[in-house]
Design an enzyme around this catalytic site. Structure first.
Site, PDB file in Angstrom:
ATOM      1  N   SER A 109       0.832  -1.206   0.000  1.00 46.38           N
ATOM      2  CA  SER A 109       0.000   0.000   0.000  1.00 46.38           C
ATOM      3  C   SER A 109       0.864   1.253   0.000  1.00 46.38           C
ATOM      4  CB  SER A 109      -0.877  -0.021   1.250  1.00 46.38           C
ATOM      5  OG  SER A 109      -2.004   0.780   1.090  1.00 46.38           O
ATOM      6  N   GLN A 117       1.584   6.744  -6.858  1.00 50.09           N
ATOM      7  CA  GLN A 117       0.328   7.356  -6.400  1.00 50.09           C
ATOM      8  C   GLN A 117       0.465   8.876  -6.495  1.00 50.09           C
ATOM      9  OE1 GLN A 117      -0.960   7.575  -2.207  1.00 50.09           O
ATOM     10  NE2 GLN A 117      -2.865   6.553  -2.830  1.00 50.09           N
ATOM     11  N   HIS A 123      -4.993   9.662  -6.398  1.00 50.99           N
ATOM     12  CA  HIS A 123      -5.466   9.616  -5.011  1.00 50.99           C
ATOM     13  C   HIS A 123      -6.721  10.487  -4.902  1.00 50.99           C
ATOM     14  CE1 HIS A 123      -5.479   9.067  -0.820  1.00 50.99           C
ATOM     15  NE2 HIS A 123      -4.194   9.214  -0.552  1.00 50.99           N
ATOM     16  N   HIS A 132      -9.379   9.924   1.251  1.00 54.38           N
ATOM     17  CA  HIS A 132      -8.801  10.432   2.500  1.00 54.38           C
ATOM     18  C   HIS A 132      -8.879  11.952   2.634  1.00 54.38           C
ATOM     19  CE1 HIS A 132      -6.152   6.534   2.506  1.00 54.38           C
ATOM     20  NE2 HIS A 132      -7.453   6.291   2.559  1.00 54.38           N
ATOM     21  N   TYR A 159      -8.096  14.343   0.611  1.00 52.12           N
ATOM     22  CA  TYR A 159      -7.141  15.205  -0.094  1.00 52.12           C
ATOM     23  C   TYR A 159      -7.886  15.934  -1.219  1.00 52.12           C
ATOM     24  CZ  TYR A 159      -3.755  12.858   2.825  1.00 52.12           C
ATOM     25  OH  TYR A 159      -3.087  12.389   3.921  1.00 52.12           O
ATOM     26  N   ARG A 206       0.406  -1.715   6.901  1.00 53.77           N
ATOM     27  CA  ARG A 206       1.214  -1.938   8.119  1.00 53.77           C
ATOM     28  C   ARG A 206       1.852  -3.317   8.149  1.00 53.77           C
ATOM     29  NH1 ARG A 206      -3.424  -0.465  11.977  1.00 53.77           N
ATOM     30  NH2 ARG A 206      -4.453  -1.468  10.217  1.00 53.77           N
TER      31      ARG A 206
HETATM   32  C1  LIG Z   1       2.736   5.144   7.675  1.00 55.27           C
HETATM   33  C2  LIG Z   1       1.545   5.181   6.774  1.00 55.27           C
HETATM   34  C3  LIG Z   1       1.523   6.048   5.695  1.00 55.27           C
HETATM   35  C4  LIG Z   1       0.449   6.069   4.822  1.00 55.27           C
HETATM   36  N1  LIG Z   1       0.489   6.843   3.705  1.00 55.27           N
HETATM   37  C5  LIG Z   1      -0.481   6.729   2.751  1.00 55.27           C
HETATM   38  C6  LIG Z   1      -0.342   7.339   1.483  1.00 55.27           C
HETATM   39  O1  LIG Z   1       0.659   7.960   1.176  1.00 55.27           O
HETATM   40  N2  LIG Z   1      -1.353   7.207   0.593  1.00 55.27           N
HETATM   41  C7  LIG Z   1      -2.476   6.485   0.898  1.00 55.27           C
HETATM   42  O2  LIG Z   1      -3.365   6.387   0.057  1.00 55.27           O
HETATM   43  N3  LIG Z   1      -2.594   5.867   2.075  1.00 55.27           N
HETATM   44  C8  LIG Z   1      -1.627   5.954   2.988  1.00 55.27           C
HETATM   45  N4  LIG Z   1      -1.721   5.260   4.174  1.00 55.27           N
HETATM   46  C9  LIG Z   1      -2.878   4.372   4.370  1.00 55.27           C
HETATM   47  C10 LIG Z   1      -2.494   2.955   3.936  1.00 55.27           C
HETATM   48  O3  LIG Z   1      -2.148   2.932   2.567  1.00 55.27           O
HETATM   49  C11 LIG Z   1      -3.626   1.957   4.191  1.00 55.27           C
HETATM   50  O4  LIG Z   1      -4.749   2.340   3.421  1.00 55.27           O
HETATM   51  C12 LIG Z   1      -4.005   1.891   5.662  1.00 55.27           C
HETATM   52  O5  LIG Z   1      -2.843   1.880   6.483  1.00 55.27           O
HETATM   53  C13 LIG Z   1      -4.830   0.656   5.970  1.00 55.27           C
HETATM   54  O6  LIG Z   1      -4.112  -0.511   5.629  1.00 55.27           O
HETATM   55  P1  LIG Z   1      -3.460  -1.495   6.753  1.00 55.27           P
HETATM   56  O7  LIG Z   1      -4.555  -1.849   7.688  1.00 55.27           O
HETATM   57  O8  LIG Z   1      -2.945  -2.653   5.953  1.00 55.27           O
HETATM   58  O9  LIG Z   1      -2.364  -0.729   7.424  1.00 55.27           O
HETATM   59  C14 LIG Z   1      -0.656   5.240   5.064  1.00 55.27           C
HETATM   60  C15 LIG Z   1      -0.644   4.392   6.172  1.00 55.27           C
HETATM   61  C16 LIG Z   1       0.451   4.337   7.010  1.00 55.27           C
HETATM   62  C17 LIG Z   1       0.429   3.347   8.158  1.00 55.27           C
END
Ligand SMILES: Cc1cc2nc3c(=O)[nH]c(=O)nc-3n(C[C@H](O)[C@H](O)[C@H](O)COP(=O)(O)O)c2cc1C
Ligand SMILES: Cc1cc2nc3c(=O)[nH]c(=O)nc-3n(C[C@H](O)[C@H](O)[C@H](O)COP(=O)(O)OP(=O)(O)OC[C@H]3O[C@@H](n4cnc5c(N)ncnc54)[C@H](O)[C@@H]3O)c2cc1C
Length: 749
Positions: free
Chosen positions: A411, A489, A565, A568, A570, A712
């Site tokens: 991700s 992205q 994107h 979220h 943005y 994560r």
């Molecule tokens: C450290 C961190 C940075 C993230 N940065 C972005 C990002 O740049 N773009 C985005 O769409 N989501 C971002 N996210 C959200 C993740 O892509 C993902 O949608 C979210 O963590 C849920 O997935 P998970 O449960 O597997 O962690 C970020 C999440 C984390 C933990």
């Protein structure tokens, strides 16, 4: 102790037994509005796993109940003229009347007093009691009487169902799906005695009305059912027993006890009949309450202990029941679209209690059939021959000319480690090691189309020539060192821009060095955030052109896939959500108008992005807030994007407003992916609390998404895919440099 139990169903009777067993000096009275032999409904079902508790609590009733059981292991799914069988499940059924007779007999033998044919309508009946147990079922009078104290919440579900019986001895737990010209019918049927089966007929409210069943008598319902299922019933009659059409209420209560009154069983909580656990829950409540009363001398402490023990267990089951009932409410989404193996797999794994992995433990041949079917599909879809039958996650997936070697995606994750947008060694290592780690697609973090489009000063960008060079170094490394593909992205932070790094205060405005920000409307994120300027048409032209320029640079850098994107909160997402878009011009108001600018950007980017390469769009499928974007609208957005050449929707949720009310949990966003995939007819990626390969395989095999995105989990383990391969016996190629690892057996002890 003087105990009055209102209601002589499973909960009230079993509790009375356990209290008399614990101490014969207790005076226990059960008040029941029906006579001892009147009961409504037919059989009840227990899973094998349920029964150990009952043996420990009262061996005598356990023996009698288990002796009365009809037992079966299989689940049959009747779908489109086929019967698909899954083995090894282990269920038992018995007549509700028989269960109540066993419990009544045992209670009597222990000295419980009964007042049958006595309907409680007044609290005076329990005056002088030390403890009042409200075991009066789903429509509990006691709960209503103390509504201000218990604060019940009752969620009436939209489908209609009727509890019927038949003499046809179904050989397995049977689900029948039957499409007619007026709608789709679902049947949940199981044998509970040699010549008796429960037969629950369920459908949507529209189909029920269309069939005229809203005005049908019981006899007319029986005649209708016999005719519709004549083939499946082999000429056996359908039986009625107060078989009235109902809708299912999911009952929850803020509190389960008040003074000396306590809720038990269906009065406290319900779980949809499709997971067959209502009686089990009611009896487990009785066990927990009797135990708490034995362990605590003070009544108040005992009631607190009972609720503390049972509430989390009930909530877990209610969550499973909720996803299960939703599956049956939305069966039209799958029926006719999914081929038989996938339909059956989706049904069996609907509540997340069964996964690809534990279903394999129960019935390996069934899962092998599903995997074979899946691999065949993947092979046709990708144009790549799939050798043997790998688990679904190790099948390829094609997006235009880009073929991903497997279905695991890293991700996008902001690293806040760039210098004026330029990715450096950290990014090379972060993305490079995850590509080497085995994922099929690695996504860069949110990369911004201009300097003032960044979230923070540490965010990566694609707005100056140095960025192309720096990104190309990473892309080349990924392509040279792994079979993974890499996607960029692209984003504009909008009103969430000019903020701090994650670990310095997420979404909080910078302490110094802020730059002006823009958004769909001049609405700040937090009350103390910078107020964005509402974009005018010249801002839109500039931002659109920035996206186009960045897309052109991404082509030069060699990215395989581009993701816009639009999630979220943005910039592009801020146009979509009514919470952040308050515009009164042609870019606000209706969904079509809110979509105009995001679609304009998408079309402009699609025009410069090579036709052979795919574009995905990340969406927040809900804002998790009243008045915000809803999943039904997200489906419309996905349709509009698909029509303009979007190849895959990356389905996320929320983060639009700080006061969102998300419902977290394992795979919590996957239902949105499932809905968009089927209703908008477009491939999807799902993300959110996916951590195990069993879940990845389940999601894919059930058709809830085409790709699984892990964030994560990949921070924790860059080699997540390689490790998952090893555990599943798949020989994923390692880079030459790491060949020696093949002869290594990991140990953690
Ligand atoms: C450290 C961190 C940075 C993230 N940065 C972005 C990002 O740049 N773009 C985005 O769409 N989501 C971002 N996210 C959200 C993740 O892509 C993902 O949608 C979210 O963590 C849920 O997935 P998970 O449960 O597997 O962690 C970020 C999440 C984390 C933990
Ligand atoms: C269609 C359908 C299918 C189901 N299938 C299953 C299944 O397969 N397996 C399973 O485990 N569960 C099943 N259930 C759920 C199950 O029936 C209940 O969860 C279970 O009976 C709960 O037990 P209880 O004692 O709390 O309530 P109940 O069994 O409903 O007992 C409550 C009792 O209180 C009495 N009562 C109510 N009000 C008063 C009053 N004012 N005064 C005196 N008496 C009163 C009622 O007459 C009744 O006897 C199903 C339910 C439905 C609707």
């Amino acid at each position: 102790m003087k105990i009055v139990a209102i209601g002589g169903g499973a909960a009230g009777l079993y509790f009375a037994i356990l209290m008399k067993r614990a101490d014969p000096r207790h005076q226990v009275t059960v008040i029941e509005r029906n006579g001892p032999d009147d009961t409504f409904g037919f059989g009840v079902v227990f899973s094998d796993a349920t029964l150990d508790n009952f043996l420990e609590a009262d061996p005598i009733t356990h023996t009698e109940i288990t002796q009365a059981f009809a037992h079966w292991d299989n689940i049959d799914v009747h779908y489109q003229g086929e019967i698909l069988t899954s083995r090894g499940h282990g269920f038992s059924g018995l007549g509700r009347q028989k269960l109540l007779s066993i419990l009544q007999r045992r209670a009597r033998s222990l000295g419980v007093t009964f007042a049958f044919s006595t309907e409680v309508t007044d609290p005076s009946v329990w005056s002088g009691a030390d403890l009042v147990v409200a075991a009066d079922g789903v429509n509990s009078w006691v709960r209503s009487h103390f509504a201000a104290q218990f604060e019940p919440q009752i969620d009436w579900r939209p489908n209609r169902f009727v509890w019927l019986g038949t003499t046809f001895p179904f050989p397995a737990f049977t689900f029948i799906f039957k499409a007619t010209d007026i709608g789709l019918w679902r049947v949940h049927a199981y044998r509970y005695e040699e010549h008796s089966s429960t037969f629950i007929l369920e459908t949507t409210e529209e189909t029920w009305r269309r069939a005229g069943l809203d005005v049908a008598s019981e006899d007319e319902t029986v005649a209708f059912t016999e005719k519709l299922f004549a083939r499946e019933l082999g000429g056996h009659p359908v039986l009625k027993n107060r078989s009235l059409w109902r809708s299912f209420p999911t009952v929850q209560n803020a509190r389960w006890h008040h003074d000396n009154v306590v809720l038990l069983g269906d009065a406290a909580h319900t779980a949809h009949f499709s997971i067959g656990s209502g009686t089990k829950l009611a009896m487990e409540d009785s066990i927990a309450l009797a135990r708490a009363l034995g362990e605590h001398r003070d009544l108040g402490t005992a009631l607190i202990a009972y609720e503390a023990e049972r509430r989390p267990q009930v909530q877990t089951l209610q969550r499973a029941a909720q996803t299960s009932l939703e599956w049956f409410e939305q069966t039209e989404r799958y029926h006719g679209r999914l081929e038989p193996p996938q339909f059956a797999f989706s049904l069996l794994t609907r509540s997340l209690r069964l996964s690809h992995e534990n279903l394999k433990a129960r019935d390996a041949p069934f899962v092998a059939t599903v995997d074979r079917w899946f691999a065949g599909q993947a092979s046709r879809q990708s144009g790549v021959r799939v050798p043997a039958t790998p688990p679904p996650m190790f099948t390829p997936f094609r997006l235009r000319e880009c073929v991903l070697p497997n279905r695991v995606v890293v991700s996008p994750m902001c690293q806040y480690s760039a210098e004026d947008g330029t990715p450096g060694d950290w990014h090379l290592d972060h993305l490079g090691s995850r590509a080497v780690g085995g994922a099929g697609l690695v996504m860069t973090e949110m990369t911004d189309v201009s300097r003032d489009a960044r979230i923070s000063p540490g965010c990566t960008g694609m707005y100056k020539p140095e960025h192309v060079v720096a990104w190309k170094r990473i892309v080349d490394f990924v392509h040279g060192g792994s079979p993974a593909r890499i996607g960029l992205q692209l984003a504009h932070a909008g009103r969430k821009g000019s903020t701090r790094k994650l670990w310095e205060g997420i979404d909080e405005p910078l302490k110094a060095g802020n730059w002006p920000i823009v958004s769909a409307s001049a609405v700040p994120y937090f009350p103390h955030s910078q107020v964005p300027r509402e974009m005018d048409r010249s801002d839109m032209d500039r931002v659109r052109d920035d996206f186009v320029r960045a897309a052109g640079m991404a082509v030069q850098a060699g990215f395989d896939l581009l993701e816009l994107h639009v999630a979220h909160g943005y910039l592009l997402a801020s146009f979509l959500s009514p919470l952040t878009n308050r515009r009164t011009d042609g870019y606000g108001g209706s969904l079509a108008q809110r979509l105009r600018f995001p679609l304009e950007v998408f079309e402009a980017v699609r025009a410069v992005w090579p036709a052979a390469r795919p574009i995905s769009v990340r969406l927040s499928a809900t804002d998790w807030k009243d008045g915000g974007l809803e999943p039904a609208e997200a489906v419309e957005v996905a349709r509009a994007l698909r029509a303009r050449g979007c190849d895959v929707i990356d389905v996320s949720a929320g983060q639009t407003v700080p006061d969102q009310r998300p419902v977290y949990g394992r795979l919590f966003q996957t239902p949105f992916s499932d809905r968009i995939r089927h209703e908008a007819d477009i491939p999807t990626m799902t993300v959110g609390a996916i951590a195990s390969y069993a879940d990845v395989n389940s999601i894919l095999a059930a058709g809830r998404a085409d790709l699984c995105v892990l964030a994560r989990a990949h921070l924790y383990d860059p080699y997540w895919t390689h490790h998952a391969a090893r555990e599943q016996g798949i020989d994923l190629p390692w880079p030459d440099q790491y060949t020696a690892v093949r002869a290594f057996t990991p140990r953690r002890d």
